[in-house]
Design a protein around this motif. Structure first.
Motif, PDB file in Angstrom:
ATOM      1  N   ASN A 189       1.601  -0.147   6.949  1.00 45.24           N
ATOM      2  CA  ASN A 189       0.494   0.142   6.031  1.00 45.24           C
ATOM      3  C   ASN A 189      -0.606   0.920   6.739  1.00 45.24           C
ATOM      4  O   ASN A 189      -1.188   1.854   6.169  1.00 45.24           O
ATOM      5  CB  ASN A 189      -0.077  -1.160   5.453  1.00 45.24           C
TER       6      ASN A 189
ATOM      7  N   LYS B  57       0.806  -1.217   0.000  1.00 49.04           N
ATOM      8  CA  LYS B  57       0.000   0.000   0.000  1.00 49.04           C
ATOM      9  C   LYS B  57       0.842   1.271   0.000  1.00 49.04           C
ATOM     10  O   LYS B  57       0.332   2.342  -0.194  1.00 49.04           O
ATOM     11  CB  LYS B  57      -0.931   0.009   1.209  1.00 49.04           C
TER      12      LYS B  57
ATOM     13  N   LYS C 103     -12.654   6.802   0.163  1.00 50.58           N
ATOM     14  CA  LYS C 103     -11.700   5.738  -0.167  1.00 50.58           C
ATOM     15  C   LYS C 103     -10.583   5.651   0.876  1.00 50.58           C
ATOM     16  O   LYS C 103     -10.257   4.566   1.365  1.00 50.58           O
ATOM     17  CB  LYS C 103     -11.114   5.988  -1.556  1.00 50.58           C
ATOM     18  N   ASN C 104     -10.011   6.816   1.225  1.00 48.00           N
ATOM     19  CA  ASN C 104      -8.926   6.830   2.213  1.00 48.00           C
ATOM     20  C   ASN C 104      -9.420   6.377   3.586  1.00 48.00           C
ATOM     21  O   ASN C 104      -8.710   5.674   4.301  1.00 48.00           O
ATOM     22  CB  ASN C 104      -8.322   8.233   2.321  1.00 48.00           C
TER      23      ASN C 104
ATOM     24  N   THR D 138      -9.856   2.627   3.429  1.00 45.63           N
ATOM     25  CA  THR D 138      -8.531   2.004   3.385  1.00 45.63           C
ATOM     26  C   THR D 138      -7.905   1.981   4.776  1.00 45.63           C
ATOM     27  O   THR D 138      -7.359   0.959   5.206  1.00 45.63           O
ATOM     28  CB  THR D 138      -7.608   2.761   2.404  1.00 45.63           C
ATOM     29  N   ALA D 139      -8.025   3.089   5.492  1.00 45.92           N
ATOM     30  CA  ALA D 139      -7.483   3.152   6.858  1.00 45.92           C
ATOM     31  C   ALA D 139      -8.220   2.185   7.773  1.00 45.92           C
ATOM     32  O   ALA D 139      -7.588   1.472   8.560  1.00 45.92           O
ATOM     33  CB  ALA D 139      -7.586   4.577   7.393  1.00 45.92           C
TER      34      ALA D 139
ATOM     35  N   PHE E 276      -9.789  -0.607   7.013  1.00 47.77           N
ATOM     36  CA  PHE E 276      -9.428  -1.992   6.718  1.00 47.77           C
ATOM     37  C   PHE E 276      -7.975  -2.291   7.091  1.00 47.77           C
ATOM     38  O   PHE E 276      -7.660  -3.412   7.499  1.00 47.77           O
ATOM     39  CB  PHE E 276      -9.719  -2.339   5.260  1.00 47.77           C
ATOM     40  N   SER E 277      -7.106  -1.298   6.981  1.00 49.16           N
ATOM     41  CA  SER E 277      -5.721  -1.498   7.410  1.00 49.16           C
ATOM     42  C   SER E 277      -5.651  -1.721   8.912  1.00 49.16           C
ATOM     43  O   SER E 277      -4.935  -2.599   9.385  1.00 49.16           O
ATOM     44  CB  SER E 277      -4.865  -0.278   7.047  1.00 49.16           C
TER      45      SER E 277
ATOM     46  N   ALA F  32      -1.924   4.629   5.964  1.00 51.23           N
ATOM     47  CA  ALA F  32      -3.338   4.876   5.658  1.00 51.23           C
ATOM     48  C   ALA F  32      -3.894   5.997   6.531  1.00 51.23           C
ATOM     49  O   ALA F  32      -4.654   6.852   6.047  1.00 51.23           O
ATOM     50  CB  ALA F  32      -4.139   3.591   5.858  1.00 51.23           C
TER      51      ALA F  32
ATOM     52  N   LYS G 127      -2.681   9.246   5.195  1.00 53.02           N
ATOM     53  CA  LYS G 127      -3.430   9.655   3.997  1.00 53.02           C
ATOM     54  C   LYS G 127      -4.782  10.255   4.373  1.00 53.02           C
ATOM     55  O   LYS G 127      -5.240  11.208   3.734  1.00 53.02           O
ATOM     56  CB  LYS G 127      -3.619   8.456   3.055  1.00 53.02           C
TER      57      LYS G 127
END
Length: 189
Positions: free
Chosen positions: A61, A16, A76-77, A80-81, A83-84, A65, A68
């Motif tokens: 990762n 990522k 989206k960010n 992503t964070a 799920f990370s 995230a 970001k």
């Protein structure tokens, strides 16, 4: 596990991260190995002291995230964070799943806000358009009063919504960092 295997697994799981950050991290770990060898340790001892390269990659990762999300708060960010962070541990997965369920419950209220507030703010304009379409004689003082009331409440809700969203994003980032600290705390046990 050898140094080469450790770095290969770490590189593979840092998918990522941008290439330049990935290279910096790998260089840092190369230095750890060089320092460790300089202190008389063998590669397997250094690997054991560093921990699992997969877990290190998951944490890196997740940190990336969160960074970001802080830079750019997009859906989206944010996902992503989430799920990370979820990937770091089972406890985080449960906590974030509960949080996502709570957010899903709030979706109807959020949609009502997103649709209702602009309509309330535009209500005087809508009233004028209706006046052109149906004739201004059809507009009474009650409609004018309701339009002004809608405009006032709409601006108030927009103002409150702005600060609520801003506060929520700060709280969300703190929540993600708190999850990271839970994972780091687990490592200490």
């Amino acid at each position: 596990m050898s140094k080469k295997q450790f770095l290969l697994i770490l590189k593979k799981n840092l998918r990522k991260l941008p290439k330049n950050e990935k290279e910096e991290i790998l260089q840092d770990y190369e230095e750890y190995f060089m320092i460790g060898v300089g202190e008389g340790k063998i590669e397997s001892q250094i690997v054991e002291s560093l921990g699992s390269p997969k877990q290190i990659a998951k944490e890196l990762n997740a940190v990336y995230a969160i960074k970001k999300v802080e830079e750019r708060k997009s859906i989206k960010n944010i996902f992503t964070a989430l799920f990370s962070i979820m990937g770091l541990s089972v406890i985080n997965c449960i906590i974030i799943t509960v949080t996502l369920i709570m957010l899903l419950i709030l979706i109807p209220f959020t949609l009502a806000y997103i649709i209702g507030v602009p309509i309330m703010i535009l209500s005087p304009l809508i009233l004028i358009v209706m006046g052109f379409v149906n004739g201004f004689s059809t507009i009474g003082s009650g409609e004018i009063f309701e339009s002004i009331k809608g405009l006032s409440i709409g601006f108030l809700l927009a103002f409150l919504g702005y600060y609520l969203a801003k506060f929520s994003s700060i709280l969300f980032i703190k929540y993600l960092r708190w999850n990271m600290s839970i994972v780091r705390g687990e490592k200490l046990l």
